[in-house]
Write a protein that holds these residues in place. Structure first.
Motif, PDB file in Angstrom:
ATOM      1  N   GLU A  49       0.299  -1.361  -0.604  1.00  0.00           N
ATOM      2  CA  GLU A  49      -0.126  -0.136   0.258  1.00  0.00           C
ATOM      3  C   GLU A  49       1.126   0.998  -0.130  1.00  0.00           C
ATOM      4  OE1 GLU A  49       0.387  -2.236   2.353  1.00  0.00           O
ATOM      5  OE2 GLU A  49      -1.816  -3.472   2.271  1.00  0.00           O
ATOM      6  N   ALA A  50       2.452   1.359   0.724  1.00  0.00           N
ATOM      7  CA  ALA A  50       2.467   2.669   1.101  1.00  0.00           C
ATOM      8  C   ALA A  50       3.502   2.348  -0.658  1.00  0.00           C
ATOM      9  CB  ALA A  50       3.772   1.963   2.093  1.00  0.00           C
ATOM     10  N   ALA A  51       3.474   1.582  -0.766  1.00  0.00           N
ATOM     11  CA  ALA A  51       4.718   1.701  -2.067  1.00  0.00           C
ATOM     12  C   ALA A  51       3.965   2.386  -3.468  1.00  0.00           C
ATOM     13  CB  ALA A  51       4.640   0.397  -2.571  1.00  0.00           C
ATOM     14  N   ARG A  52       2.496   1.645  -3.496  1.00  0.00           N
ATOM     15  CA  ARG A  52       1.331   2.601  -4.515  1.00  0.00           C
ATOM     16  C   ARG A  52       1.546   3.499  -4.163  1.00  0.00           C
ATOM     17  NH1 ARG A  52      -2.124  -0.178  -7.920  1.00  0.00           N
ATOM     18  NH2 ARG A  52      -4.146   0.982  -7.916  1.00  0.00           N
ATOM     19  N   LEU A  55       3.493   5.413  -5.733  1.00  0.00           N
ATOM     20  CA  LEU A  55       3.775   6.222  -7.090  1.00  0.00           C
ATOM     21  C   LEU A  55       2.570   7.206  -7.554  1.00  0.00           C
ATOM     22  CD1 LEU A  55       4.657   5.477  -9.963  1.00  0.00           C
ATOM     23  CD2 LEU A  55       3.715   2.892  -9.599  1.00  0.00           C
ATOM     24  N   THR A  56       1.535   6.302  -7.302  1.00  0.00           N
ATOM     25  CA  THR A  56       0.483   7.659  -6.948  1.00  0.00           C
ATOM     26  C   THR A  56       0.885   9.325  -7.120  1.00  0.00           C
ATOM     27  OG1 THR A  56      -1.617   6.128  -5.956  1.00  0.00           O
ATOM     28  CG2 THR A  56      -1.743   8.174  -6.179  1.00  0.00           C
ATOM     29  N   VAL A  57       1.526   9.559  -5.822  1.00  0.00           N
ATOM     30  CA  VAL A  57       1.918  11.209  -5.697  1.00  0.00           C
ATOM     31  C   VAL A  57       2.966  11.213  -6.465  1.00  0.00           C
ATOM     32  CG1 VAL A  57       3.000  12.714  -3.922  1.00  0.00           C
ATOM     33  CG2 VAL A  57       1.137  10.602  -3.156  1.00  0.00           C
ATOM     34  N   LEU A  58       3.246  11.032  -6.665  1.00  0.00           N
ATOM     35  CA  LEU A  58       4.691  10.858  -8.295  1.00  0.00           C
ATOM     36  C   LEU A  58       4.161  11.325  -9.581  1.00  0.00           C
ATOM     37  CD1 LEU A  58       7.789  10.689  -9.114  1.00  0.00           C
ATOM     38  CD2 LEU A  58       7.527   8.661  -9.724  1.00  0.00           C
ATOM     39  N   LYS A 280      -7.333  10.820  -9.602  1.00  0.00           N
ATOM     40  CA  LYS A 280      -7.015  10.621 -10.981  1.00  0.00           C
ATOM     41  C   LYS A 280      -5.875   9.596 -11.651  1.00  0.00           C
ATOM     42  CE  LYS A 280      -7.417  14.804 -14.280  1.00  0.00           C
ATOM     43  NZ  LYS A 280      -7.733  16.020 -14.030  1.00  0.00           N
ATOM     44  N   ALA A 281      -4.566  10.149 -10.125  1.00  0.00           N
ATOM     45  CA  ALA A 281      -3.780   9.269 -10.316  1.00  0.00           C
ATOM     46  C   ALA A 281      -4.037   7.854 -10.047  1.00  0.00           C
ATOM     47  CB  ALA A 281      -2.182   9.578  -9.348  1.00  0.00           C
ATOM     48  N   GLY A 282      -4.503   7.793  -8.662  1.00  0.00           N
ATOM     49  CA  GLY A 282      -5.541   6.068  -8.448  1.00  0.00           C
ATOM     50  C   GLY A 282      -6.235   5.372  -9.622  1.00  0.00           C
ATOM     51  N   ALA A 283      -7.187   6.150 -10.395  1.00  0.00           N
ATOM     52  CA  ALA A 283      -7.864   5.794 -11.307  1.00  0.00           C
ATOM     53  C   ALA A 283      -7.180   5.298 -12.405  1.00  0.00           C
ATOM     54  CB  ALA A 283      -8.861   6.455 -11.776  1.00  0.00           C
ATOM     55  N   ALA A 284      -6.032   6.325 -12.811  1.00  0.00           N
ATOM     56  CA  ALA A 284      -5.659   5.623 -13.846  1.00  0.00           C
ATOM     57  C   ALA A 284      -4.570   4.539 -13.162  1.00  0.00           C
ATOM     58  CB  ALA A 284      -4.336   6.073 -14.370  1.00  0.00           C
ATOM     59  N   LEU A 285      -4.188   4.152 -12.179  1.00  0.00           N
ATOM     60  CA  LEU A 285      -3.230   2.810 -11.917  1.00  0.00           C
ATOM     61  C   LEU A 285      -4.181   2.056 -11.270  1.00  0.00           C
ATOM     62  CD1 LEU A 285      -1.186   3.932  -8.808  1.00  0.00           C
ATOM     63  CD2 LEU A 285      -0.364   3.927 -10.837  1.00  0.00           C
ATOM     64  N   ALA A 297     -12.468   8.892  -1.585  1.00  0.00           N
ATOM     65  CA  ALA A 297     -12.520   8.369  -0.540  1.00  0.00           C
ATOM     66  C   ALA A 297     -11.307   7.118  -0.272  1.00  0.00           C
ATOM     67  CB  ALA A 297     -13.836   6.984   0.209  1.00  0.00           C
ATOM     68  N   ALA A 298     -10.551   6.553  -1.074  1.00  0.00           N
ATOM     69  CA  ALA A 298      -9.637   5.729  -0.258  1.00  0.00           C
ATOM     70  C   ALA A 298      -8.566   6.770  -0.316  1.00  0.00           C
ATOM     71  CB  ALA A 298      -8.881   4.846  -1.883  1.00  0.00           C
ATOM     72  N   ILE A 299      -7.755   7.721  -0.663  1.00  0.00           N
ATOM     73  CA  ILE A 299      -6.745   8.700  -0.665  1.00  0.00           C
ATOM     74  C   ILE A 299      -7.102   9.904   0.248  1.00  0.00           C
ATOM     75  CG2 ILE A 299      -7.722  10.057  -2.568  1.00  0.00           C
ATOM     76  CD1 ILE A 299      -3.883   8.515  -2.507  1.00  0.00           C
ATOM     77  N   ALA A 300      -8.394   9.705   0.574  1.00  0.00           N
ATOM     78  CA  ALA A 300      -8.610  11.153   2.091  1.00  0.00           C
ATOM     79  C   ALA A 300      -7.732  11.532   3.187  1.00  0.00           C
ATOM     80  CB  ALA A 300     -10.683  11.192   2.160  1.00  0.00           C
ATOM     81  N   ASP A 301      -7.837   9.985   3.498  1.00  0.00           N
ATOM     82  CA  ASP A 301      -6.446  10.029   4.617  1.00  0.00           C
ATOM     83  C   ASP A 301      -5.462  10.369   4.178  1.00  0.00           C
ATOM     84  OD1 ASP A 301      -6.851  10.019   7.501  1.00  0.00           O
ATOM     85  OD2 ASP A 301      -5.270   7.914   7.127  1.00  0.00           O
ATOM     86  N   ALA A 302      -4.830   9.990   3.462  1.00  0.00           N
ATOM     87  CA  ALA A 302      -3.849  10.344   3.032  1.00  0.00           C
ATOM     88  C   ALA A 302      -3.175  11.691   2.949  1.00  0.00           C
ATOM     89  CB  ALA A 302      -2.940   9.385   2.180  1.00  0.00           C
TER      90      ALA A 302
END
Length: 341
Positions: A49-52, A55-58, A280-285, A297-302
């Motif tokens: 999860e941390a690796a993903r 990459l999402t942030v990048l 948007k990056a999460g959706a592309a992955l 919702a999946a990225i909101a906490d981070a």
């Protein structure tokens, strides 16, 4: 549970309503992202999860803050991400005596040319690893503000542009408070997301003891993507479609943080922009060319938790920013996609 069902239902409707584009994201996007994640997971045991998220942030063109107790691989994750890409990488060890010019660069008088010449600092790289950023003074920390927001450095009245892509991956230990300077709110707001990695499970630690004894796992990492590959993937992420319903949901979540009775400081407009970019990056992955409420919702906490300030009652009651974000997500309704077509 009703709200989670509402999110799932709205996401299903958006799947039907969203326009599709076979070129976003492409096959190359999936192949490169898979290679990067596989390389990171060979070094960082038990933390996919941390690796993903890194990459999402990048790919969302953001900056990442790795915050957790010492010795769990924060710097190792940052180094591994950097080594998977054939780009320029610099590491800065933040210390109390570090000066802003040690980060951004300095103008030095040249005896040969009889003029001042700019010597770039370590911030001039595609990926900059800031180790233990909270050990530097507030003055040195603030030297990164212009770099992170505008991708440029101004020294002696002259502006120097940074290369693209540009990403800061900073680490800090929340436990060791001696000799540290907590990041101010403006500095934390520059980081798109914060990762608290946590301890690996027992199986992952056993694997680590077996594989990391004789040689450093970083020695086997080779670049699996080029700068041009990452730039192309970023362009594909920017092209991911966001429906009006998802935009309204994002704004509603942000407004809920500003009106929450247990928060002194809610989410800024910048944080909502970064939340949507990360989604948007999460959706592309995930292989989609459109964003769902699930992605928000999946990225909101981070993305939001490290920006929020709790009041004294919430702190004394044992609440955390993450628990409040989850409470907000459970209360904010999702606009029905069918009503927004």
């Amino acid at each position: 549970m009703d709200v989670q069902h509402n999110i799932a239902e709205a996401s299903a409707e958006l799947r039907m309503a969203a326009p599709t584009d076979p070129d976003v994201p492409g096959v190359g996007f999936h192949d490169i992202s898979t290679r990067i994640l596989d390389s990171i997971n060979t070094v960082i045991d038990g933390k996919p999860e941390a690796a993903r998220l890194a990459l999402t942030v990048l790919l969302a063109q953001g900056h990442l803050l790795l915050e957790d107790v010492p010795g769990i691989g924060k710097t190792l994750l940052a180094k591994t991400l950097a080594r998977t890409i054939d780009c320029t990488v610099n590491r800065i060890q933040f210390t109390p005596d570090l000066l802003p010019s040690d980060v951004t660069g300095v103008s030095i008088f040249s005896q040969d040319t009889r003029r001042f010449e700019f010597r770039p600092g370590p911030v001039f790289a595609n990926i900059v690893i800031g180790d233990e950023i909270n050990r530097a003074s507030a003055k040195t920390q603030s030297s990164l503000l212009e770099c992170m927001e505008e991708h440029q450095v101004t020294v002696d009245g002259t502006t120097h542009m940074l290369g693209e892509p540009f990403m800061v991956v900073a680490t800090q230990n929340p436990i060791e408070m001696e000799g540290t300077y907590p990041l101010p709110e403006a500095q934390r707001d520059r980081f798109m997301a914060r990762i608290s990695m946590g301890y690996p499970d027992a199986r992952a630690e056993v694997d680590m003891l077996e594989t990391h004894q004789s040689v450093s796992p970083l020695e086997g990492i080779r670049p699996v993507a080029s700068v041009s590959d990452i730039a192309a993937m970023m362009r594909e992420v920017r092209g991911v479609y966001v429906s009006p319903a998802v935009k309204e949901y994002t704004v509603a979540v942000g407004h809920a943080t500003r009106q929450h009775p247990r928060l002194r400081l809610g989410a800024s407009p910048r944080s909502l922009l970064q939340l949507l970019r990360a989604a948007k990056a999460g959706a592309a992955l995930e292989g989609r060319d459109f964003v769902l409420p699930d992605d928000i919702a999946a990225i909101a906490d981070a993305v939001l938790a490290h920006r929020l300030l709790l009041d004294r009652k919430a702190t004394s009651a044992g609440e955390t920013a993450s628990s409040i974000v989850q409470d907000i997500l459970s209360r904010v309704p999702v606009a029905r996609a069918a009503q927004r077509r």
